[in-house]
Design an enzyme around this catalytic site. Sequence first.
Site, short mmCIF file in Angstrom:
data_model
loop_
_atom_site.label_atom_id
_atom_site.label_comp_id
_atom_site.label_asym_id
_atom_site.label_seq_id
_atom_site.Cartn_x
_atom_site.Cartn_y
_atom_site.Cartn_z
N LYS A 235 -17.74 13.81 -5.34
CA LYS A 235 -16.94 13.94 -4.28
C LYS A 235 -16.50 15.23 -4.10
O LYS A 235 -15.97 15.84 -4.96
CB LYS A 235 -15.71 12.91 -4.34
CG LYS A 235 -14.86 13.02 -3.34
CD LYS A 235 -13.38 12.28 -3.47
CE LYS A 235 -12.47 12.75 -2.25
NZ LYS A 235 -10.97 12.38 -2.65
N GLY B 263 -1.65 12.80 -0.18
CA GLY B 263 -0.34 12.49 -0.84
C GLY B 263 0.89 12.27 0.19
O GLY B 263 1.83 12.02 -0.18
N ALA C 81 -7.53 10.03 2.17
CA ALA C 81 -6.27 10.74 2.12
C ALA C 81 -5.20 10.21 3.20
O ALA C 81 -5.85 10.03 4.09
CB ALA C 81 -6.29 12.09 2.21
N GLY C 82 -3.90 9.97 2.93
CA GLY C 82 -3.08 9.54 3.79
C GLY C 82 -2.66 8.09 3.73
O GLY C 82 -1.85 7.59 4.55
N ASN D 125 -4.95 6.30 -3.52
CA ASN D 125 -4.46 6.85 -4.64
C ASN D 125 -2.94 6.70 -4.65
O ASN D 125 -2.24 6.03 -5.23
CB ASN D 125 -4.94 8.07 -5.03
CG ASN D 125 -4.71 8.79 -6.22
OD1 ASN D 125 -4.94 9.74 -6.85
ND2 ASN D 125 -3.93 7.73 -7.30
N THR D 126 -2.50 7.77 -3.99
CA THR D 126 -1.03 7.98 -3.83
C THR D 126 -0.18 6.63 -3.89
O THR D 126 0.98 6.57 -4.58
CB THR D 126 -0.35 9.03 -3.10
OG1 THR D 126 -1.12 10.30 -3.42
CG2 THR D 126 1.02 9.40 -3.26
#
EC number: 2.8.1.10
Length: 254
Positions: free
Chosen positions: A95, A156, A182-183, A204-205
């Site tokens: 990645k 994040g 992301a996001g 993830n976050t």
Amino acid sequence: MLKINDTFFKSRLFVGTGKYSSNKIMLESIFASESELITLSIRRMDFNNPQNEFLDTLNRSKIKLLPNTSGAKNAKEAVLAAKIAREALNTNWIKLEIHPETKYLLPDSVETLIAAKILVKDGFVVLPYCFPDPVICHKLVDVGCSAVMPLGSPIGTNLGLINDYFLKIIIEQINIPIIIDAGIGSPSHAVKAIEIGADAVLVNTAIATSNNPVKMAKSFKIALQAAEIAKNSGLSGKSFISHRSSPLTDFLNY
């Protein structure tokens, strides 16, 4: 099923490995998500530790590892990180992440394209993190990337798909897998990504920092399963006027 390069995935949910309170919670969350691909930062891994329970557990599973070049500030650093990952993890999947500024962690499109060209020529399966920019996505396809990973919103932030107009253009025009990265802050964000035509999401976050990461991972799994079933069933079109579902007749014919 989703095919990336020569690998098939049943799950549309890919997960990250950062921000968890412990390796134990991380592993439990990964398995609860039933994800078949996880991404991990090269900078955080201790490859010299023979007692690395995290890597040992994952290597015994069927989950595919996708090392990332997070922390790289330019193409040179990213290429070096990718080569280290290939040697340490015995994988040519990478990645590609290049974000030189540390406040918003926005991808550097120029350096990403340079690194992608080098890595593809060197035999890597490249999945680049990028802006939701149709032009840069086309260029990444042209150099041989196996998928593109446009951001939904900055890493994040949990803000969801703040650029869905441009994401829709990418989905319309790009003929390789599109993974929204992301996001993604809630299961509903993930569902929206699939409904507009994305092939998968990376989360993830939203999982790692929730009050119960294991349950949150499971909720994302269920949400994405529902989203895929709905999409494959053919979502009904939207309308700005009402369309009656019953015949309009005189009430009781009095």
